[in-house]
Design an enzyme around this catalytic site. Structure first.
Site, short mmCIF file in Angstrom:
data_model
loop_
_atom_site.label_atom_id
_atom_site.label_comp_id
_atom_site.label_asym_id
_atom_site.label_seq_id
_atom_site.Cartn_x
_atom_site.Cartn_y
_atom_site.Cartn_z
N PHE A 192 0.94 -1.27 -0.16
CA PHE A 192 -0.18 -0.15 -0.01
C PHE A 192 0.79 1.31 -0.05
CE2 PHE A 192 -2.20 2.85 3.22
CZ PHE A 192 -2.54 3.60 2.30
N LEU A 208 5.83 -10.14 -2.23
CA LEU A 208 4.21 -10.28 -2.91
C LEU A 208 3.81 -11.30 -1.81
CD1 LEU A 208 4.76 -10.32 -6.52
CD2 LEU A 208 3.91 -8.51 -5.35
N ASP A 211 4.33 5.21 14.24
CA ASP A 211 4.04 6.05 15.50
C ASP A 211 3.76 5.14 16.58
OD1 ASP A 211 1.51 5.61 14.54
OD2 ASP A 211 0.78 7.77 15.08
N GLU A 212 3.38 3.93 16.23
CA GLU A 212 2.94 2.87 17.32
C GLU A 212 4.22 2.49 18.15
OE1 GLU A 212 0.26 -0.13 16.08
OE2 GLU A 212 -0.38 0.76 14.18
N TYR A 222 3.34 -6.36 16.73
CA TYR A 222 3.78 -5.76 15.68
C TYR A 222 4.68 -4.38 15.96
CZ TYR A 222 3.38 -2.02 12.27
OH TYR A 222 3.61 -0.85 11.48
#
Length: 348
Positions: free
Chosen positions: A15, A39, A126-127, A161
């Site tokens: 994205f 991919l 920013d996480e 994450y």
């Protein structure tokens, strides 16, 4: 300003990465881009189809493949590192791909940048800073000292994450100090725009409505995200790559704070649906409350500023894109919703 002729963009079929490649292609005709992308489900060759050719090359491969990375880096003068496993819900189910890609992959790329003495820009989130209290619970109502994230905010990741992204940020900093790698870091707020995978919040709600499925809202929807159009993220990264100071961290944000309920109801309104036509579902474990970025450093030092500052217009354009590109997302819709159904229980 530093000029580049050959850059590697990792994750450039995803994205945010593919939007950056489109930006470079449309605005910097002297730059050749090699996209390195595995991919996975989040990458899509179709995101680049119309620009692949002499100036944009797609190499399908793993950023943790040291031989492949070495071969590509030998011919490049910069690496812009977007590639990452990025979906929080997936990291809660199986953290291992996040550790492998986000940490080990970054290490492999850094070693190549070190070997060939080329520029390295690390795209982060920013996480890594954790979350913030809601504006109404703060003395400065979100504008006081420490009430937004800055480059000086301490790391406090709250998910598998974000912890792997924090770890990758830290090894970039260490490779700058220990080995003199010419690297910078950017931490950005939540992106929206075309080519975003439909597991993510905004495109999921849009494609639910287009598919005749009721949208889903975590908990009460009070969680706040600081939205930025992906095209503004692209110009921010380019400014840092060409003008940023080595070893520095820059935060990219567009003052777009909105809570999830507000965004969902706006999507429903824009798509001519009743504003209450959605289901509340069980909240995500450890769901961060509020993100907010102070991008003063980037704006004042490098002269960057966002152009897509009207969120409603940007959202309308995004809705239009998904409406007109059903062939891009339709095949995956059933599987995405089935995956969510495993953990989400309707509350209302």
């Amino acid at each position: 300003m530093t000029e580049y002729k050959n850059i590697i963009v990792t994750g450039g079929a995803g994205f945010i990465g593919s939007n950056f490649v489109h930006y470079v292609y449309n605005n910097h005709p002297d730059v050749h881009v090699t996209v390195l992308d595995k991919l996975t489900y989040a990458g899509n060759r179709a995101n680049l189809e119309e620009i692949l050719g002499d100036r944009v090359e797609l190499v399908v491969g793993d950023i943790a493949d040291s031989e492949l990375v070495d071969k590509l880096a030998a011919k490049a003068d910069a690496i812009v590192h977007y590639a990452a496993e990025s979906h929080n819900d997936n990291s809660l189910k199986d953290p291992s791909p996040f550790i492998y890609t986000n940490f080990v992959g970054t290490y492999i790329l850094l070693e190549a940048a070190r070997k060939y003495d080329i520029r390295f820009h690390h795209v982060s989130t920013d996480e890594v800073y954790g979350d913030l209290p809601l504006r109404e619970d703060l003395p400065g109502h979100g504008e006081g000292p420490g009430e937004k994230f800055t480059a000086e905010t301490k790391y406090n990741p709250s998910s598998p994450y974000s912890s792997t992204k924090a770890a990758s940020d830290l090894i970039v900093k260490a490779w700058v100090r220990s080995f003199g790698v010419k690297a910078t870091i950017s931490n950005c707020s939540n992106n929206y725009g075309p080519y975003q995978h439909i597991e993510k919040f905004i495109p999921r709600q849009i494609t639910n409505i287009l598919s005749g499925i009721k949208p889903k809202l975590y908990g009460e929807g009070k969680n706040v995200r600081d939205w930025i159009h992906t095209n503004d993220h692209s110009t921010g990264v380019w400014a840092i790559l060409t003008k940023g100071r080595i070893g520095e961290t820059y935060l990219i944000g567009a003052d777009g704070e909105k809570n999830n309920k507000e965004v969902l109801e706006l999507i429903l309104e824009k798509m001519s649906q009743p504003k209450n036509a959605y289901d509340h579902v069980t909240d995500r474990a450890g769901h961060d409350l509020r993100y907010a970025i102070d991008s003063t450093k980037l704006r004042e030092e490098l002269g960057w500023k966002p152009q897509f500052t009207n969120f409603e217009e940007g959202l309308e354009d995004t809705i239009k894109w998904y409406t007109e590109h059903e062939d891009w997302w339709k095949a995956e819709k059933e599987a995405v919703e089935a995956n969510y159904a495993k953990t989400q229980k309707i509350l209302n």
